[in-house]
Motif scaffolding. Structure first.
Motif, short mmCIF file in Angstrom:
data_model
loop_
_atom_site.label_atom_id
_atom_site.label_comp_id
_atom_site.label_asym_id
_atom_site.label_seq_id
_atom_site.Cartn_x
_atom_site.Cartn_y
_atom_site.Cartn_z
N MET A 1 -49.57 47.89 -4.06
CA MET A 1 -49.99 46.84 -3.12
C MET A 1 -49.43 45.48 -3.52
O MET A 1 -48.99 44.70 -2.66
N ILE A 2 -49.41 45.19 -4.81
CA ILE A 2 -48.85 43.92 -5.29
C ILE A 2 -47.37 43.83 -4.93
O ILE A 2 -46.90 42.80 -4.43
N VAL A 3 -46.65 44.91 -5.18
CA VAL A 3 -45.20 44.91 -4.88
C VAL A 3 -44.97 44.75 -3.39
O VAL A 3 -44.11 43.95 -2.96
N VAL A 4 -45.74 45.51 -2.58
CA VAL A 4 -45.55 45.45 -1.12
C VAL A 4 -45.89 44.05 -0.59
O VAL A 4 -45.13 43.48 0.22
N LEU A 5 -47.01 43.49 -1.03
CA LEU A 5 -47.39 42.16 -0.56
C LEU A 5 -46.35 41.11 -0.96
O LEU A 5 -46.02 40.22 -0.17
N THR A 6 -45.84 41.22 -2.18
CA THR A 6 -44.83 40.26 -2.64
C THR A 6 -43.56 40.37 -1.82
O THR A 6 -42.97 39.34 -1.41
N LEU A 7 -43.14 41.60 -1.54
CA LEU A 7 -41.93 41.79 -0.73
C LEU A 7 -42.13 41.28 0.70
O LEU A 7 -41.24 40.64 1.27
N ILE A 8 -43.31 41.56 1.27
CA ILE A 8 -43.58 41.11 2.64
C ILE A 8 -43.57 39.58 2.70
O ILE A 8 -43.03 38.99 3.63
N THR A 9 -44.18 38.96 1.68
CA THR A 9 -44.19 37.50 1.65
C THR A 9 -42.78 36.94 1.54
O THR A 9 -42.41 36.00 2.25
N ALA A 10 -41.98 37.53 0.65
CA ALA A 10 -40.60 37.06 0.48
C ALA A 10 -39.80 37.25 1.77
O ALA A 10 -39.04 36.38 2.19
N LEU A 11 -39.98 38.42 2.42
CA LEU A 11 -39.26 38.68 3.67
C LEU A 11 -39.74 37.74 4.78
O LEU A 11 -38.95 37.31 5.63
N GLY A 12 -41.06 37.42 4.77
CA GLY A 12 -41.58 36.48 5.76
C GLY A 12 -40.96 35.11 5.61
O GLY A 12 -40.58 34.47 6.62
N ILE A 13 -40.84 34.64 4.40
CA ILE A 13 -40.20 33.34 4.14
C ILE A 13 -38.74 33.37 4.55
O ILE A 13 -38.22 32.45 5.20
N PHE A 14 -38.07 34.46 4.17
CA PHE A 14 -36.65 34.62 4.51
C PHE A 14 -36.45 34.61 6.03
O PHE A 14 -35.59 33.91 6.56
N GLY A 15 -37.30 35.39 6.71
CA GLY A 15 -37.18 35.48 8.16
C GLY A 15 -37.50 34.18 8.86
O GLY A 15 -36.81 33.79 9.82
N LEU A 16 -38.57 33.50 8.42
CA LEU A 16 -38.93 32.23 9.05
C LEU A 16 -37.83 31.19 8.86
O LEU A 16 -37.52 30.42 9.78
N THR A 17 -37.24 31.16 7.69
CA THR A 17 -36.17 30.20 7.43
C THR A 17 -34.96 30.48 8.31
O THR A 17 -34.36 29.56 8.89
N LEU A 18 -34.61 31.76 8.45
CA LEU A 18 -33.49 32.12 9.33
C LEU A 18 -33.79 31.73 10.78
O LEU A 18 -32.91 31.24 11.51
N PHE A 19 -35.04 31.94 11.19
CA PHE A 19 -35.43 31.58 12.55
C PHE A 19 -35.31 30.08 12.76
O PHE A 19 -34.81 29.61 13.79
N ASN A 20 -35.77 29.31 11.78
CA ASN A 20 -35.68 27.86 11.88
C ASN A 20 -34.22 27.38 11.92
O ASN A 20 -33.88 26.42 12.62
N ILE A 21 -33.38 28.05 11.17
CA ILE A 21 -31.95 27.70 11.17
C ILE A 21 -31.34 27.94 12.55
O ILE A 21 -30.58 27.11 13.08
#
Length: 401
Positions: free
Chosen positions: A283-303
């Protein structure tokens, strides 16, 4: 820091994405910090010193079905025969196996039942004088039983008047350290403490009575008899292979079952805790990956939304490092607010877990460590998209202006 105000204004114009990311970071911080604490508790629990040479001990049950068998006599013959096997140090019949999750317990008090006085719940092991040597237990004070003190009976009417207790139990009942020679009461039955043992875990590792045990010189054999055997180091597997046929040669009207090493007994008992720990790690690994992907995706969307804005800034002289810094600061603002909310949620969650699941108080170190980790992950996740934004050509971005 002159960029803070325009960054804040830009976030206000795109609130939904920022709020979702903030909540994601807060939830991750709260769950990961508590999960990490629970995992550390589980590791300490799984690695606690049991007091036994687990790798050298095994246990098994003997179920007799023959008629006219003197169970007490047969158990004595079996014990003696097992002790003579090559590679065996000692053997004993016992009412329950340590670390197994099943056994007997009772209350021991400083005064007889019905009177007000201090008492504790403790595990009870009933065996003869070979129990100590079979389980490799060290006696810190006093002595072991003598053969004359062992009650070998077929009913509980003749209960022993002496016993050994663990040091943890002695310290709890007699804080002054004068337990040896004192009398405890098992109901109305007095029991004189003739010995105090070193660390010796009971059958229930999760129970508050795990360190409290009483060893009573009492042998009660019946159709189903439980044996424990200690072997020389590296000899257990060989003895376990031979023991079934060896016992049947002594008496063939019975069945040998439940043959298992003490370390395997413990592994079966703690298997749910190991599974819980692994699930929390996943769960820790999955949550961390989801959070990282969420940040990555939001930044790409903003760009993608700000391509022309970025190109315009580049055309006006903004350097690549300025663009990267803009997105890093924007992400850091969201992350810091999310971490503040998540840290508060983590503390409240820990209090509820402590209240409902008897967990100990979570040190704030876990919240701080998780917050720093989430912040670093969030900053690393934004670097790639920020570099991509910095590489946008001003001519392409402003082509339609």
């Amino acid at each position: 820091m002159s960029e803070l105000k325009p960054i804040f204004n830009a976030l206000c114009r795109s609130k939904v994405g920022a709020i979702l990311l903030l909540l994601q970071i807060a939830i991750t911080t709260a769950i990961v910090s508590n999960s990490a604490f629970i995992i550390s508790e589980k590791i300490a629990y799984l690695e606690q010193d049991t007091g036994y040479p687990e790798q050298d001990i095994f246990t098994f049950e003997v179920m007799s079905f023959g008629e006219n068998i003197d169970y007490m006599r047969q158990a004595e013959l079996d014990e003696t025969a097992i002790r003579q096997m090559p590679g065996v140090i000692d053997a004993v019949t016992v009412n329950s196996v340590p670390l197994s999750g099943g056994g007997s317990s009772s209350s021991f008090r400083l005064v007889p039942a019905g009177q007000k006085g201090k008492g504790v719940q403790a595990s009870i092991f009933e065996a003869d004088s070979h129990f100590i040597n079979t389980f490799g237990i060290k006696i810190l004070e006093g002595r072991n039983f003598t053969e004359a003190e062992v009650s070998v009976v077929e009913e509980y009417s003749q209960y022993p008047s002496v016993g050994l207790i663990t040091k943890a139990m002695a310290d709890e009942l007699f804080p002054d350290g004068d337990a040896l020679g004192k009398t405890l009461y098992h109901g109305d039955l007095p029991m004189q403490i003739i010995g105090i043992t070193d660390v010796m875990k009971g059958p229930w590792l999760q129970s508050e009575r795990r360190d409290r045990s009483a060893i009573l010189p009492f042998v009660f054999a019946q159709k189903l008899t439980l044996f424990s055997v200690r072997t020389e180091p590296e000899q257990r597997a060989q003895v376990m292979q031979q023991i079934e046929q060896y016992m049947l040669n002594l008496e063939n009207k019975r069945v040998i079952e439940g043959l298992k090493g003490l370390d395997d007994v413990k592994a079966d008992y703690v298997a749910p805790d190991r599974l819980t720990m692994r699930m929390l790690l996943v769960m820790i690994v999955v949550l961390t990956l989801i959070t990282a992907l969420g940040i990555f995706g939001l930044t790409l969307f903003n760009i993608s939304k700000r391509t022309k804005q970025i190109g315009t800034r580049r055309a006006l002289g903004a350097r690549k490092s300025d663009i990267i810094r803009y997105f890093v600061i924007e992400n850091a603002m969201i992350s810091m607010l999310g971490l503040i909310v998540g840290s508060g949620a983590a503390v409240m969650m820990a209090q509820q877990l402590m209240k409902h699941y008897s967990l100990s108080q979570m040190p704030l170190f876990y919240v701080l460590f998780t917050a720093v980790g989430v912040l670093l992950i969030s900053l690393l996740a934004v670097v790639g998209p920020a570099k991509r934004a910095a590489n946008i050509s001003p001519s392409i971005a402003t082509r339609t202006i």
